[in-house]
Design an enzyme around this catalytic site. Structure first.
Site: not given
Length: 282
Positions: A84-85, A106, A211-212, A214, A233, A236
């Site tokens: 990832d990333h 990315d 993404h993000g 959480s 995804n 956190t």
């Protein structure tokens, strides 16, 4: 169970009209928690190892990748391995020997033309090795080492017309889009632009990735899936569960020195997070 490819899991999810949750792995306990949570939910999942996680492990991908792969193969749940990333081309090229079936390359911090060129090169490399390539267009801020980024700032969100051209010019297999979420959020307060997701879904032929997640409330994730997101995804939220369990244990028991005593509830807390997100996306 043998490792499943990420492309196959995304294809299944898309065909069945549901989402696919992907979880970031930092330690062995993270990988074990993902497998345990997936088994409890009776769902497939993706184990993701980020460039930041590799950096944490001294820059060597092999130990954490092989550990995660071993956990996945020992699990009864269908699991895939995703890098990832990735911004480092050398790390990208390390994905194939370690059994990754997908990578997220990315180049989102580059100017558009440079992003297209770098991503197209990564896609060509990946497709020669049957590796599914995800990319990002727009800016989903909050990654470690980045300046703070307002998810609602002008120019941050993904433009549907630009996204359609980007996918055509790069050949990516899936696209992470900026629609109001942000990495590393510890409170679930993000508000997504569902009209934008629907517009992206109408213009972009490949699966959309959030993404993000959480920081996104359950109802917002359900609406995003209905609007066209496929891959969700989560990182956190696992770390919040892990750290909260460790902090609680050590506050209650200040004499313990055996890490197994507090890593056990930490792993269980992460497994509960995994099960929740898998049930939510399923």
């Amino acid at each position: 169970m043998p490792l499943i490819t990420t492309g196959e899991l995304i294809g299944r999810a898309r065909a069945e009209g549901r989402g696919l949750a992907a979880f970031n792995v930092i330690t062995l306990e993270h990988a074990e928690a993902v497998a345990l949570g997936a088994e409890r939910a009776g769902r497939a999942a993706v184990l993701q190892i980020s460039e930041n996680a590799v950096r944490f492990h001294g820059g060597d991908l092999t130990p954490i990748a092989q550990a995660a792969a071993a956990v996945a193969r020992a699990s009864a749940a269908p699991l895939s391995l995703h890098l990832d990333h990735v911004t480092d081309v050398d790390l990208l090229r390390a994905a194939h020997p370690e059994g990754f079936s997908s990578v997220m390359f990315d180049a989102s911090n580059l100017p558009y033309a440079e992003n297209v060129k770098a991503t197209a090169d990564a896609v060509r490399w990946g497709h020669e090795r049957d590796i599914w390539v995800e990319a990002e267009l727009g800016r989903v801020g909050g990654k470690e080492g980045e300046a703070p980024l307002d998810a609602h700032a002008p120019g941050v969100r993904t433009d549907p017309d630009e996204a359609a051209a980007y996918v055509a010019d790069t050949g990516v297999d899936s696209l992470a889009v900026a629609v109001g979420s942000s990495h590393a959020m510890t409170s679930r307060t993000a508000s997504l632009d569902h009209e934008l997701i629907r517009a992206l879904r109408a213009r972009v032929p490949v699966p959309l990735v959030l993404h993000g997640s959480s920081g996104v409330p359950d109802a917002e994730i359900r609406a995003a899936l209905a609007a066209g997101v496929v891959k969700v995804n989560v990182g956190t939220a696992l770390n919040t569960g892990f750290t909260g369990a460790v902090r609680h244990f050590l506050t209650e028991d200040t004499a313990t020195v055996d890490p197994r005593k507090y890593l056990t509830p930490a792993r269980e807390a992460m497994a509960e997070v995994v099960t929740h997100f898998l049930q939510l996306t399923g």
